[in-house]
Scaffold this motif. Structure first.
Motif, PDB file in Angstrom:
ATOM      1  N   VAL A  77       0.861  -1.203  -0.037  1.00 59.86           N
ATOM      2  CA  VAL A  77       0.102   0.215   0.073  1.00 59.86           C
ATOM      3  C   VAL A  77       0.845   1.069   0.241  1.00 59.86           C
ATOM      4  N   THR A  78       0.685   2.178  -0.908  1.00 56.25           N
ATOM      5  CA  THR A  78       1.594   3.522  -1.025  1.00 56.25           C
ATOM      6  C   THR A  78       0.417   4.476  -1.253  1.00 56.25           C
ATOM      7  N   ARG A  79       0.826   5.816  -1.037  1.00 53.72           N
ATOM      8  CA  ARG A  79       0.138   7.027  -1.153  1.00 53.72           C
ATOM      9  C   ARG A  79      -1.259   6.906  -0.706  1.00 53.72           C
ATOM     10  N   ALA A  80      -1.352   6.326   0.640  1.00 49.69           N
ATOM     11  CA  ALA A  80      -2.602   6.570   1.430  1.00 49.69           C
ATOM     12  C   ALA A  80      -2.703   7.971   1.989  1.00 49.69           C
ATOM     13  N   SER A  81      -4.069   8.367   1.794  1.00 57.67           N
ATOM     14  CA  SER A  81      -4.462   9.621   2.308  1.00 57.67           C
ATOM     15  C   SER A  81      -5.886   9.541   2.844  1.00 57.67           C
ATOM     16  N   LEU A  82      -6.010  10.345   4.165  1.00 60.19           N
ATOM     17  CA  LEU A  82      -7.336  10.531   4.682  1.00 60.19           C
ATOM     18  C   LEU A  82      -8.024  11.569   3.945  1.00 60.19           C
ATOM     19  N   SER A  83      -9.208  11.284   3.592  1.00 65.57           N
ATOM     20  CA  SER A  83      -9.917  12.228   2.898  1.00 65.57           C
ATOM     21  C   SER A  83     -11.401  12.689   3.701  1.00 65.57           C
ATOM     22  N   ASN A  84     -11.800  11.950   4.603  1.00 67.87           N
ATOM     23  CA  ASN A  84     -13.038  12.370   5.410  1.00 67.87           C
ATOM     24  C   ASN A  84     -12.864  11.614   6.467  1.00 67.87           C
ATOM     25  N   TYR A  85     -12.703  12.514   8.013  1.00 66.75           N
ATOM     26  CA  TYR A  85     -12.482  11.861   9.241  1.00 66.75           C
ATOM     27  C   TYR A  85     -12.829  13.026  10.009  1.00 66.75           C
ATOM     28  N   ASP A  86     -13.275  12.634  11.381  1.00 67.44           N
ATOM     29  CA  ASP A  86     -13.613  13.825  12.034  1.00 67.44           C
ATOM     30  C   ASP A  86     -12.985  13.348  13.611  1.00 67.44           C
ATOM     31  N   ASN A  87     -12.165  12.495  13.782  1.00 63.57           N
ATOM     32  CA  ASN A  87     -11.570  11.838  14.832  1.00 63.57           C
ATOM     33  C   ASN A  87     -10.099  11.414  14.679  1.00 63.57           C
ATOM     34  N   ASN A  88      -9.135  11.604  15.279  1.00 68.03           N
ATOM     35  CA  ASN A  88      -7.641  11.300  14.826  1.00 68.03           C
ATOM     36  C   ASN A  88      -7.782   9.927  15.294  1.00 68.03           C
ATOM     37  N   ALA A  89      -8.527   9.201  16.306  1.00 72.12           N
ATOM     38  CA  ALA A  89      -7.984   8.212  16.907  1.00 72.12           C
ATOM     39  C   ALA A  89      -8.707   6.849  15.978  1.00 72.12           C
ATOM     40  N   ARG A  90      -9.905   7.549  15.364  1.00 71.98           N
ATOM     41  CA  ARG A  90     -10.505   6.576  14.226  1.00 71.98           C
ATOM     42  C   ARG A  90      -9.752   6.641  13.093  1.00 71.98           C
ATOM     43  N   ALA A  91      -8.910   7.884  12.825  1.00 71.49           N
ATOM     44  CA  ALA A  91      -8.299   7.653  11.617  1.00 71.49           C
ATOM     45  C   ALA A  91      -7.018   7.034  11.799  1.00 71.49           C
ATOM     46  N   LEU A  92      -6.376   7.065  12.835  1.00 73.12           N
ATOM     47  CA  LEU A  92      -5.340   6.262  13.076  1.00 73.12           C
ATOM     48  C   LEU A  92      -5.491   4.621  12.895  1.00 73.12           C
ATOM     49  N   VAL A  93      -6.516   4.201  13.406  1.00 79.01           N
ATOM     50  CA  VAL A  93      -7.173   2.791  13.492  1.00 79.01           C
ATOM     51  C   VAL A  93      -7.420   2.686  12.120  1.00 79.01           C
ATOM     52  N   ALA A  94      -7.927   3.207  11.138  1.00 75.54           N
ATOM     53  CA  ALA A  94      -8.346   3.125   9.778  1.00 75.54           C
ATOM     54  C   ALA A  94      -7.009   3.027   8.914  1.00 75.54           C
ATOM     55  N   ALA A  95      -6.059   3.849   9.310  1.00 78.63           N
ATOM     56  CA  ALA A  95      -4.886   3.946   8.535  1.00 78.63           C
ATOM     57  C   ALA A  95      -3.991   2.700   8.774  1.00 78.63           C
ATOM     58  N   GLY A  96      -4.126   2.329  10.244  1.00 84.62           N
ATOM     59  CA  GLY A  96      -3.377   1.284  10.349  1.00 84.62           C
ATOM     60  C   GLY A  96      -3.910  -0.212   9.550  1.00 84.62           C
ATOM     61  N   MET A  97      -5.182  -0.167   9.400  1.00 78.58           N
ATOM     62  CA  MET A  97      -5.535  -1.348   8.706  1.00 78.58           C
ATOM     63  C   MET A  97      -5.332  -1.435   7.305  1.00 78.58           C
ATOM     64  N   ILE A  98      -5.294  -0.154   6.907  1.00 75.71           N
ATOM     65  CA  ILE A  98      -5.025  -0.047   5.280  1.00 75.71           C
ATOM     66  C   ILE A  98      -3.656  -0.568   5.305  1.00 75.71           C
ATOM     67  N   THR A  99      -2.655   0.016   5.902  1.00 78.87           N
ATOM     68  CA  THR A  99      -0.986  -0.147   6.036  1.00 78.87           C
ATOM     69  C   THR A  99      -0.767  -1.528   6.033  1.00 78.87           C
ATOM     70  N   SER A 100      -1.356  -2.336   7.171  1.00 82.55           N
ATOM     71  CA  SER A 100      -1.105  -3.498   7.551  1.00 82.55           C
ATOM     72  C   SER A 100      -1.737  -4.736   6.404  1.00 82.55           C
ATOM     73  N   LEU A 101      -2.198  -4.340   5.405  1.00 85.49           N
ATOM     74  CA  LEU A 101      -2.803  -5.205   4.327  1.00 85.49           C
ATOM     75  C   LEU A 101      -1.551  -6.072   3.705  1.00 85.49           C
ATOM     76  N   LYS A 102      -1.757  -7.347   3.829  1.00 88.50           N
ATOM     77  CA  LYS A 102      -0.594  -8.366   3.085  1.00 88.50           C
ATOM     78  C   LYS A 102      -1.265  -8.891   1.778  1.00 88.50           C
ATOM     79  N   LEU A 103      -1.160  -8.066   0.812  1.00 89.13           N
ATOM     80  CA  LEU A 103      -1.502  -8.420  -0.521  1.00 89.13           C
ATOM     81  C   LEU A 103      -0.517  -9.104  -1.572  1.00 89.13           C
ATOM     82  N   THR A 104      -0.945 -10.015  -2.256  1.00 89.23           N
ATOM     83  CA  THR A 104      -0.100 -10.520  -3.191  1.00 89.23           C
ATOM     84  C   THR A 104      -0.037  -9.438  -4.162  1.00 89.23           C
ATOM     85  N   PRO A 105       1.211  -9.625  -4.974  1.00 89.30           N
ATOM     86  CA  PRO A 105       1.420  -8.631  -6.248  1.00 89.30           C
ATOM     87  C   PRO A 105       0.137  -8.597  -7.273  1.00 89.30           C
ATOM     88  N   PRO A 106      -0.403  -7.781  -7.763  1.00 92.30           N
ATOM     89  CA  PRO A 106      -1.173  -7.704  -8.759  1.00 92.30           C
ATOM     90  C   PRO A 106      -0.858  -8.277 -10.006  1.00 92.30           C
TER      91      PRO A 106
END
Length: 124
Positions: A77-106
């Protein structure tokens, strides 16, 4: 002079038309176009399944977080950007979920724009 202007207009117009003919339209592919190839469809379904599995289960109050991200040719995962959030704690949890994805190469022939995703997490 008038002829020179007309010739110039035709040359400029023909270059963009010729470029579109050579390289195709400059529009981004739609999800349907990305999923038209079976290998791409399987890979995109894998990404969405992992996103569903990582849905937030913490009680951080009601709210949503929207993240746009890109997956590179190695499956990272690269170029992750938050576009809509109202709470930093929720934003950090969501960003952590995205960056921890274990994907096979496309798939090798997958268009770069087909590897752009947007995910909205709903917190309850």
């Amino acid at each position: 002079m008038f002829r020179a202007v007309i010739v110039f207009i035709f040359i400029c117009a023909s270059q963009s038309a010729f470029a579109q003919f050579l390289f195709g339209p400059s529009e981004r592919p739609t999800l349907a176009a990305c999923m038209a190839i079976p290998e791409n469809k399987v890979w995109i379904q894998t990404v969405t399944r992992q996103l569903r599995e990582r849905a937030p289960k913490l009680n951080l109050g009601r709210g949503t977080v929207t993240i746009k991200f890109h997956v590179d040719f190695r499956g990272r995962v690269t170029r992750a950007s938050l576009s809509n959030y109202d709470n930093n704690a929720r934003a950090l949890v969501a960003a952590g979920m995205i960056t921890s994805l274990k994907l096979t190469p496309p798939p090798d022939d997958m268009d770069t724009d087909c590897r752009d995703f947007e995910q909205t997490f709903n917190f309850h």
